[in-house]
Design a protein around this motif. Structure first.
Motif, short mmCIF file in Angstrom:
data_model
loop_
_atom_site.label_atom_id
_atom_site.label_comp_id
_atom_site.label_asym_id
_atom_site.label_seq_id
_atom_site.Cartn_x
_atom_site.Cartn_y
_atom_site.Cartn_z
N LEU A 40 44.53 39.12 31.70
CA LEU A 40 43.36 38.99 32.57
C LEU A 40 42.91 37.54 32.70
O LEU A 40 42.51 37.10 33.79
CB LEU A 40 42.22 39.86 32.07
CG LEU A 40 42.46 41.37 32.21
CD1 LEU A 40 41.31 42.15 31.58
CD2 LEU A 40 42.63 41.75 33.66
N SER A 41 43.00 36.76 31.63
CA SER A 41 42.63 35.35 31.73
C SER A 41 43.62 34.60 32.62
O SER A 41 43.22 33.70 33.38
CB SER A 41 42.53 34.71 30.36
OG SER A 41 43.76 34.74 29.69
N ALA A 42 44.90 34.97 32.58
CA ALA A 42 45.89 34.34 33.47
C ALA A 42 45.60 34.69 34.93
O ALA A 42 45.71 33.82 35.81
CB ALA A 42 47.29 34.78 33.08
N VAL A 43 45.22 35.93 35.19
CA VAL A 43 44.89 36.33 36.56
C VAL A 43 43.66 35.60 37.07
O VAL A 43 43.63 35.11 38.21
CB VAL A 43 44.69 37.86 36.64
CG1 VAL A 43 44.07 38.28 37.96
CG2 VAL A 43 46.01 38.58 36.43
N VAL A 44 42.64 35.49 36.23
CA VAL A 44 41.42 34.78 36.64
C VAL A 44 41.71 33.31 36.90
O VAL A 44 41.28 32.74 37.92
CB VAL A 44 40.31 34.95 35.57
CG1 VAL A 44 39.14 34.01 35.83
CG2 VAL A 44 39.83 36.39 35.55
N LEU A 45 42.45 32.67 36.02
CA LEU A 45 42.79 31.26 36.20
C LEU A 45 43.63 31.05 37.46
O LEU A 45 43.36 30.13 38.24
CB LEU A 45 43.54 30.74 34.97
CG LEU A 45 43.91 29.27 34.97
CD1 LEU A 45 42.66 28.41 34.99
CD2 LEU A 45 44.76 28.94 33.77
N GLY A 66 43.67 32.96 40.08
CA GLY A 66 42.80 33.21 41.23
C GLY A 66 41.88 32.05 41.52
O GLY A 66 41.67 31.68 42.68
N LEU A 67 41.34 31.45 40.47
CA LEU A 67 40.45 30.31 40.67
C LEU A 67 41.18 29.11 41.28
O LEU A 67 40.58 28.32 42.01
CB LEU A 67 39.80 29.90 39.34
CG LEU A 67 38.77 30.86 38.79
CD1 LEU A 67 38.31 30.41 37.40
CD2 LEU A 67 37.57 30.95 39.73
N ILE A 68 42.44 28.97 40.96
CA ILE A 68 43.22 27.87 41.53
C ILE A 68 43.85 28.26 42.86
O ILE A 68 43.81 27.50 43.83
CB ILE A 68 44.32 27.43 40.53
CG1 ILE A 68 43.68 26.85 39.27
CG2 ILE A 68 45.26 26.42 41.15
CD1 ILE A 68 44.64 26.62 38.13
N GLY A 69 44.43 29.47 42.92
CA GLY A 69 45.21 29.87 44.08
C GLY A 69 44.42 30.21 45.32
O GLY A 69 44.84 29.88 46.44
N VAL A 70 43.28 30.87 45.18
CA VAL A 70 42.51 31.28 46.36
C VAL A 70 41.98 30.07 47.13
O VAL A 70 42.17 30.00 48.36
CB VAL A 70 41.38 32.26 45.97
CG1 VAL A 70 40.44 32.51 47.13
CG2 VAL A 70 41.99 33.57 45.48
N PRO A 71 41.36 29.09 46.50
CA PRO A 71 40.92 27.93 47.28
C PRO A 71 42.08 27.13 47.89
O PRO A 71 41.99 26.69 49.04
CB PRO A 71 40.16 27.06 46.26
CG PRO A 71 39.76 27.99 45.19
CD PRO A 71 40.83 29.03 45.13
#
Length: 98
Positions: free
Chosen positions: A30-35, A37-42
């Motif tokens: 889950l921490s890998a997904v959040v990280l 997402g925080l980098i990939g979406v923007p």
């Protein structure tokens, strides 16, 4: 955990060691997904919404990277970060060249 315990038995009895392993796996995943997402979406929004020189090449490179199997990417990261990997500048190797 006992050596003779079956996997089903460990799950059904809610073995504390097994639950600790599952908990750690979930936290890391889950921490890998959040990280990511925080980098990939923007960055994805930036590539999708703006026009810049080399945009087409960036889109092709991103699509190519998404097509790579996770095992290949994991192997590349391992080789990049391992002590014997050639891609880490200045990394000390435990073996001396003669």
């Amino acid at each position: 955990m006992t050596e003779n315990a079956s996997a089903l038995q460990l799950v059904l009895t809610a073995d504390p060691t097994l639950l600790g392993i599952v908990r750690l796996s979930l936290i890391v995943s889950l921490s890998a997904v959040v990280l990511a997402g925080l980098i990939g979406v923007p960055l994805g929004a930036l590539v999708a919404l703006t026009r810049f020189r080399g945009r087409e090449a960036a889109v092709v490179a991103l699509n190519t990277m998404m097509g790579l199997p996770p095992v290949v990417v994991g192997l590349a990261v391992y080789l990049l970060l391992s002590r014997s990997g050639r891609s880490v500048p200045g990394a000390s190797c435990s073996r001396r060249r003669q």
